[in-house]
Every structure is written in C-alpha cells, then in structure tokens.
Scaffold this active site. Structure first.
Site, short mmCIF file in Angstrom:
data_model
loop_
_atom_site.label_atom_id
_atom_site.label_comp_id
_atom_site.label_asym_id
_atom_site.label_seq_id
_atom_site.Cartn_x
_atom_site.Cartn_y
_atom_site.Cartn_z
N ASP A 158 0.84 -1.20 0.00
CA ASP A 158 0.00 0.00 0.00
C ASP A 158 0.88 1.25 0.00
OD1 ASP A 158 -2.17 -1.68 0.23
OD2 ASP A 158 -2.30 -1.47 2.42
N1 URA Z 1 -1.18 -5.90 3.88
C1 URA Z 1 -1.67 -4.65 3.90
O1 URA Z 1 -2.69 -4.38 4.49
N2 URA Z 1 -0.99 -3.72 3.24
C2 URA Z 1 0.19 -3.95 2.59
O2 URA Z 1 0.77 -3.03 2.01
C3 URA Z 1 0.67 -5.26 2.59
C4 URA Z 1 -0.03 -6.22 3.24
#
Ligand code: URA
Length: 233
Positions: free
Chosen positions: A104
C-alpha cells in the site's frame, strides 16, 4: 536469444522505435563496428556490440532490485499523481521493470523490482504459499485469544477466510507471517480482531530479507545467491 535491433533500443530505454529508425538512417547506430541502417534486423544482445552515438549500450536480460519502499510511493510502473517504485530505481538498465506484488502507499519495506515475469508469478501464486513477514504497529486492544484466531484463520469483513498465519505480539507491535497476499490483507486481519494498523513494514518475502542497511527509498541489486534461492522457492 536474438531480438530485433529496434526492440533492443527501446527495451534499454535508448530510443523510441521511430527515433531508432531516424538514427539508423543517419548512421548513428553501429553493430559490431559497422553502421546499421535496418532497425528490423536481429541481433544477439549477449554477443553483439551495439553503439549509439559513440556510446556502447549496456544490456541486462533480467534485473532484480531490492527496494526499501518508502511511504508516499505507489507500487506501480506509472501513476498520474504519485511517484512510483520503479522510478526510484535510477540505475535501471531496462524499461520493462515492475514491482513483484504490491505494498500500500503508506506501507514501507521489502519490495522486489524486476522484469522476471516467471519468478514474480511463482512468488505471488497463492498455491506456492510463500511466507511474507510484516512488522505492524496497531491501536486497540489485541484480544486474549488473538494469536489463536490468527492461527485458525480470520474471517475478513467481506466474509473471506484467511489461511492460518503466525503472529507474535509485543505491546502494540506485532510480527506477522502470512502466506497469501489479499488486498490490504494485514490491515484487514487486524480489523477483524478490532484493531487498527498505524504502521506497516514488510521484512521478508520467501527467502528474501530486507537489507537493514537500506533506508526507506534506497535499493540495491540482488546478489546471485539471493536470486538463485528465490528461484528455488
Ligand atoms: N497488507 C496490507 O494491508 N498492506 C500492505 O501493504 C501489505 C499487506
């Protein structure tokens, strides 16, 4: 492997296809010391020497970089609004690199940047169950049986059940190992037990562990051993 000269020039980011045509016409491209006018001819990038305007073009069939992804950068090759993880790899020789999976925008940590589609496919395939380890900080009260709930598999808000995972909690910090990569998976797993992730960093993916010397935004090429051990995953 033989490839067309114009493909070689575009893949190495040297010229666009039409620029290559123009440059070839003007004798600016040499193949093994001879000016080449035909950009559709085939060359062997491993053996032939390609020179553009007096400079040899270096070639790598595959590239593999370990990036410590910083916040504020998107896991994509192009984006209208934000910088992308691929743009951070300034030393790249190729134009076709992409992130092997996504983190993310507000997540930090290990991201493999490569153009090896087969390796990426294997690492991301849910069938392969490659371990991903995350460091998470969270708000909220972690339930007493939280460890067991993570171990048994959690029902996310959309009704999907996660595979068994392993969690070690210390205060408001946790180290979580999961074998899949659903959208916002870690954040949604914490939500399922009434907690909110406030910081997230990926520490490892299969045999590949984030180099502690890399600050957010920094990267380095993988070593041959790292590449080989990922391929054996
Ligand atoms: N899980 C999440 O919620 N975000 C990420 O970036 C990776 C795994």
């Amino acid at each position: 492997m033989m490839i067309r000269l114009d493909k070689f020039l575009t893949e190495t980011g040297s010229l666009t296809r039409s620029q290559a045509k123009e440059a070839a016409k003007k004798g600016r491209i040499l193949v093994n010391g001879e000016a080449e006018k035909k950009t559709d001819r085939k060359i062997d990038p491993e053996k032939d020497e390609i020179v553009l305007d007096g400079k040899r073009i270096s070639y790598a069939a595959y590239e593999y970089y370990m990036l410590n992804k910083p916040k504020g950068v998107v896991s994509a090759t192009e984006d209208k609004k934000y910088p992308t993880v691929v743009q951070l790899i300034q030393d790249r020789k190729r134009t076709d690199l992409f992130p092997a999976g996504r983190l993310d925008i507000d997540t930090e940590g290990l991201l493999l940047i490569t153009n090896d589609g087969e390796l990426t496919h294997n690492l991301l395939s849910p069938k392969k169950h490659v371990d991903k380890v995350y460091l998470a900080e969270f708000e909220g009260v972690f339930p007493e049986d939280g460890k067991e709930q993570f171990q048994a598999g959690l029902i996310l808000e959309d009704g999907v059940k996660t595979m068994p995972s392993h969690i070690i909690v210390n205060g408001n910090q946790a180290r979580l190992t999961i074998k899949e990569g659903k959208f916002h998976q870690v954040k949604r797993m914490f939500q399922a037990v009434g907690c909110q992730v406030t910081y997230l960093k990926r520490l490892s993916m299969g045999s590949l562990t984030l180099d502690e010397n890399l600050k957010p935004g920094e990267y380095r090429p993988l070593t041959n051993e790292e590449i080989e051990s990922l391929k054996q995953q």
